[in-house]
Every structure is written in structure tokens, then in C-alpha cells.
Scaffold this motif. Structure first.
Motif, PDB file in Angstrom:
ATOM      1  N   TYR A 216     120.358  71.385  30.839  1.00 52.45           N
ATOM      2  CA  TYR A 216     121.284  72.374  31.376  1.00 52.45           C
ATOM      3  C   TYR A 216     120.532  73.326  32.290  1.00 52.45           C
ATOM      4  CZ  TYR A 216     119.354  75.454  27.726  1.00 52.45           C
ATOM      5  OH  TYR A 216     118.510  76.184  26.925  1.00 52.45           O
ATOM      6  N   SER A 217     121.279  73.947  33.196  1.00 52.96           N
ATOM      7  CA  SER A 217     120.760  74.976  34.085  1.00 52.96           C
ATOM      8  C   SER A 217     121.704  76.161  34.008  1.00 52.96           C
ATOM      9  CB  SER A 217     120.687  74.455  35.520  1.00 52.96           C
ATOM     10  OG  SER A 217     120.271  75.460  36.405  1.00 52.96           O
ATOM     11  N   ILE A 223     123.499  65.953  33.088  1.00 49.25           N
ATOM     12  CA  ILE A 223     123.025  64.622  32.706  1.00 49.25           C
ATOM     13  C   ILE A 223     122.353  64.000  33.923  1.00 49.25           C
ATOM     14  CG2 ILE A 223     125.270  63.572  33.234  1.00 49.25           C
ATOM     15  CD1 ILE A 223     124.716  61.542  30.975  1.00 49.25           C
ATOM     16  N   THR A 224     121.227  63.331  33.705  1.00 52.25           N
ATOM     17  CA  THR A 224     120.425  62.804  34.807  1.00 52.25           C
ATOM     18  C   THR A 224     120.257  61.295  34.683  1.00 52.25           C
ATOM     19  OG1 THR A 224     119.212  64.885  35.053  1.00 52.25           O
ATOM     20  CG2 THR A 224     118.161  62.914  35.937  1.00 52.25           C
ATOM     21  N   PHE A 225     120.275  60.618  35.834  1.00 48.72           N
ATOM     22  CA  PHE A 225     120.103  59.173  35.885  1.00 48.72           C
ATOM     23  C   PHE A 225     118.991  58.795  36.857  1.00 48.72           C
ATOM     24  CE2 PHE A 225     124.358  59.736  34.319  1.00 48.72           C
ATOM     25  CZ  PHE A 225     124.519  58.706  33.395  1.00 48.72           C
ATOM     26  N   ASN A 226     118.270  57.738  36.521  1.00 45.57           N
ATOM     27  CA  ASN A 226     117.305  57.147  37.433  1.00 45.57           C
ATOM     28  C   ASN A 226     118.020  56.119  38.294  1.00 45.57           C
ATOM     29  OD1 ASN A 226     115.316  58.638  36.215  1.00 45.57           O
ATOM     30  ND2 ASN A 226     114.532  56.950  34.991  1.00 45.57           N
ATOM     31  N   ILE A 227     117.785  56.171  39.596  1.00 43.62           N
ATOM     32  CA  ILE A 227     118.395  55.247  40.540  1.00 43.62           C
ATOM     33  C   ILE A 227     117.297  54.383  41.154  1.00 43.62           C
ATOM     34  CG2 ILE A 227     119.929  55.025  42.530  1.00 43.62           C
ATOM     35  CD1 ILE A 227     121.141  56.660  40.238  1.00 43.62           C
ATOM     36  N   LYS A 228     117.511  53.088  41.206  1.00 42.53           N
ATOM     37  CA  LYS A 228     116.556  52.203  41.868  1.00 42.53           C
ATOM     38  C   LYS A 228     117.282  51.383  42.914  1.00 42.53           C
ATOM     39  CE  LYS A 228     112.850  48.877  41.100  1.00 42.53           C
ATOM     40  NZ  LYS A 228     112.045  48.125  40.100  1.00 42.53           N
ATOM     41  N   THR A 238     121.378  64.240  39.215  1.00 40.09           N
ATOM     42  CA  THR A 238     121.840  65.045  38.089  1.00 40.09           C
ATOM     43  C   THR A 238     123.261  65.517  38.336  1.00 40.09           C
ATOM     44  OG1 THR A 238     119.592  65.809  37.608  1.00 40.09           O
ATOM     45  CG2 THR A 238     121.401  67.126  36.720  1.00 40.09           C
ATOM     46  N   PHE A 239     124.117  65.328  37.329  1.00 36.22           N
ATOM     47  CA  PHE A 239     125.517  65.724  37.412  1.00 36.22           C
ATOM     48  C   PHE A 239     125.848  66.707  36.296  1.00 36.22           C
ATOM     49  CE2 PHE A 239     125.173  61.592  39.341  1.00 36.22           C
ATOM     50  CZ  PHE A 239     126.019  61.641  40.435  1.00 36.22           C
ATOM     51  N   SER A 240     126.829  67.559  36.549  1.00 35.05           N
ATOM     52  CA  SER A 240     127.289  68.480  35.521  1.00 35.05           C
ATOM     53  C   SER A 240     128.099  67.721  34.479  1.00 35.05           C
ATOM     54  CB  SER A 240     128.158  69.579  36.139  1.00 35.05           C
ATOM     55  OG  SER A 240     128.764  70.364  35.132  1.00 35.05           O
ATOM     56  N   LYS A 244     131.416  67.072  36.297  1.00 32.08           N
ATOM     57  CA  LYS A 244     130.861  65.919  37.007  1.00 32.08           C
ATOM     58  C   LYS A 244     130.394  66.255  38.429  1.00 32.08           C
ATOM     59  CE  LYS A 244     133.576  62.572  34.371  1.00 32.08           C
ATOM     60  NZ  LYS A 244     134.544  61.449  34.425  1.00 32.08           N
ATOM     61  N   ALA A 245     130.228  67.535  38.732  1.00 32.57           N
ATOM     62  CA  ALA A 245     129.731  67.921  40.049  1.00 32.57           C
ATOM     63  C   ALA A 245     128.276  67.486  40.204  1.00 32.57           C
ATOM     64  CB  ALA A 245     129.842  69.438  40.229  1.00 32.57           C
TER      65      ALA A 245
END
Length: 297
Positions: A216-217, A223-228, A238-240, A244-245
């Protein structure tokens, strides 16, 4: 989770990301990570770079490949008033901060649809370090006097390192870890893939999306995802978890070093654990001495 704006922010940012990712393993693993992370925080020695000299690349970009609908706004560029940045000096290879500011302004328009007309961009030069061997221009963007966005740009090549949105929600929202979401993040993963391809985050088709962590900020859970990418580029998004922003993108230019930091910390943990097991007394030594009594005939 977000650290406070402070000196040497980009060094600590990568270490924090590594800690969040690695910290999802076991408690023992977390314990070793804390030791490694503490050591990493102290590694702020600058290192030389080996770039080709910057040749007005941002000006060419601004003239020839403006984002769709973008119009250069009249914004103010000034220095970040912190001792760390006052002690950093750009070299002859580095672009002027006004050129870096324009790269960031275009990025914020592309990602967030944000115009910087009448706003303020505070910038600071960051020398290369052991963790990130590329010098950068970091910027805090003040919207109506409030720090609301940030970006980071390679000071020589103009490569975009990251864009970030920071906000405080006007309602009470739980920022607690969501175990159910961690087990089933597919809805957000689909959003990450769609957004990554729309924004061309990895400069091509997305090969995979992997759940990274939650945090959180301020009071905004994320929530954070790794993209390849199919081309091998890596990024994080990272999305809220509230609405979902899109809150942040770390591009290949930066995220590759975060992953290298993680790999190094993981290896240090494995080496330390192996050494600890090697030096530990054997089970037979740890057993208490025993006395066997036999009866005579």
C-alpha cells in the motif's frame, strides 16, 4: 508499501521491491533477507558509466514521435531541494534536466492522460550506483502544489525508468494483505496484461504476467505484477486494490536491475544458509551423553 520521499530514493526503492518479493517465502527466508537488505541500504557508492554521449535525443523524440494528442505544456522545472541532490553533479554526457522533464511529461500523458500545464516538476540528478549502474534524472511532479506523480529517466539515453502516481483516498479503506486475492489474482493479472499491451510497456507482445506482491501507499492498497515480453524485456505494474487504477510502472530500463538485486540477495541467502549448515555441529554431537548399564550373570 511506499517509503517516504528521501535522499537516494532510487537506491532504496529497488531494495524495497526486492524485499517485498523475496519476503513472500518463509519466515526464515525473511530473516535472512532483512540482514541482506540492511547491507544493501548501505551500498551507495557511485560507479562510472560507459554510455555513448547524449546527442539531443529527447528533442528529436519530442519533435518526431509525440504521443497521440500530446501538446507541450507550459510547466515549471526546478531543483529538488535536498542535500543528496545538491551533492550530485551531471556530467557532459548527461542531458539537461529540461529535456528529461519533457520525456517525463510525455510519459505521464501517455500513461495517465495527464497534462502538466501550469504545474511544477522538481528534478534531481542521481549518479550511477552499485545497484543501478545508470545515472538518472528523478522528478516529483506537483499538481496544484501537491506531490502527486513522479518519474525517472536515464540521464544519457533518455530511456524511461518509471512513472508513479501517489494519492490519498478520501475514505477509509483496508490496506491489509488479502490472502484470497493472492491465491486467485487472475482478474488483476488479466488487467495487467491488457494494460501492458495497450501502453506498450515491454515494447511488444506480453509473454507472461506473474503475481508479485501486495502492499500500500498512503491509504491506497495495491497489487503488483511482473510483466515479461516476448522480446525478453521485463517490467512491473502496480494497481490499486481499491479501484484498479494504475499506480506505477517500472520499465525494463530499471526493473532488470531490481531482478538482478533479487537474484543476488537470493544467492547470498542460499550461500549463508549453506555455510551455516556446514558449520553446525552434527546431530550426533548435539546428543546428550548416555550411560548404558548391563546386568552381569
Amino acid at each position: 508499501m511506499k517509503t517516504n520521499r528521501s535522499e537516494g530514493k532510487h537506491v532504496k526503492k529497488s531494495v524495497l521491491a526486492a524485499t517485498l518479493i523475496i519476503g513472500t517465502s518463509t519466515m526464515m527466508f525473511q530473516g535472512f533477507t532483512q540482514v541482506s537488505t540492511a547491507a544493501e541500504y548501505n551500498k551507495t557508492n557511485t560507479v562510472p558509466t560507459s554510455y555513448v554521449s547524449y546527442v539531443n535525443q529527447s528533442s528529436n523524440t519530442a519533435k518526431n514521435s509525440l504521443p497521440e494528442g500530446y501538446k507541450k505544456a507550459n510547466y515549471t522545472v526546478r531543483n529538488i531541494d535536498l542535500e543528496y541532490y545538491r551533492n550530485q553533479t551531471p556530467t557532459s554526457k548527461d542531458m539537461a534536466k529540461k529535456d528529461a522533464a519533457e520525456i517525463g511529461a510525455q510519459a505521464l500523458w501517455s500513461v495517465y492522460g495527464l497534462s502538466l500545464k501550469g504545474q511544477v516538476v522538481e528534478m534531481g540528478y542521481q549518479s550511477a550506483t552499485d545497484s543501478i549502474p545508470r545515472s538518472t534524472w528523478y522528478a516529483d511532479v506537483l499538481i496544484n502544489g501537491k506531490r502527486s506523480y513522479s518519474f525517472e529517466v536515464d540521464s544519457v539515453t533518455g530511456d524511461l525508468f518509471s512513472v508513479t502516481r501517489s494519492r490519498t483516498l478520501d475514505k477509509n479503506v483496508s490496506v491489509a494483505y488479502d490472502a484470497a486475492l493472492a491465491k486467485n489474482p487472475q482478474e488483476y493479472a488479466a488487467l495487467a496484461k491488457k494494460t501492458a499491451e495497450k501502453l506498450n510497456v515491454v515494447h511488444g507482445a506480453v509473454a507472461s504476467v506473474a503475481y508479485n506482491c501486495q502492499g500500500y501507499s498512503n491509504n491506497d492498497p495495491d497489487i503488483t505484477f511482473n510483466i515479461k515480453g516476448e522480446n525478453g524485456e521485463v517490467a512491473s505494474m502496480t494497481f490499486s486494490r481499491y479501484d484498479k487504477a494504475l499506480l506505477a510502472v517500472s520499465y525494463n530500463a530499471e526493473y532488470q536491475y531490481t531482478l538482478k538485486t533479487i537474484e543476488r540477495i537470493e544467492q547470498e541467502i542460499k550461500d549463508r544458509d549453506a555455510q551455516r549448515q556446514k558449520s553446525a555441529p552434527s546431530d550426533s554431537r548435539n546428543q546428550a551423553p548416555s550411560l548404558t548399564i548391563t546386568s552381569g550373570n
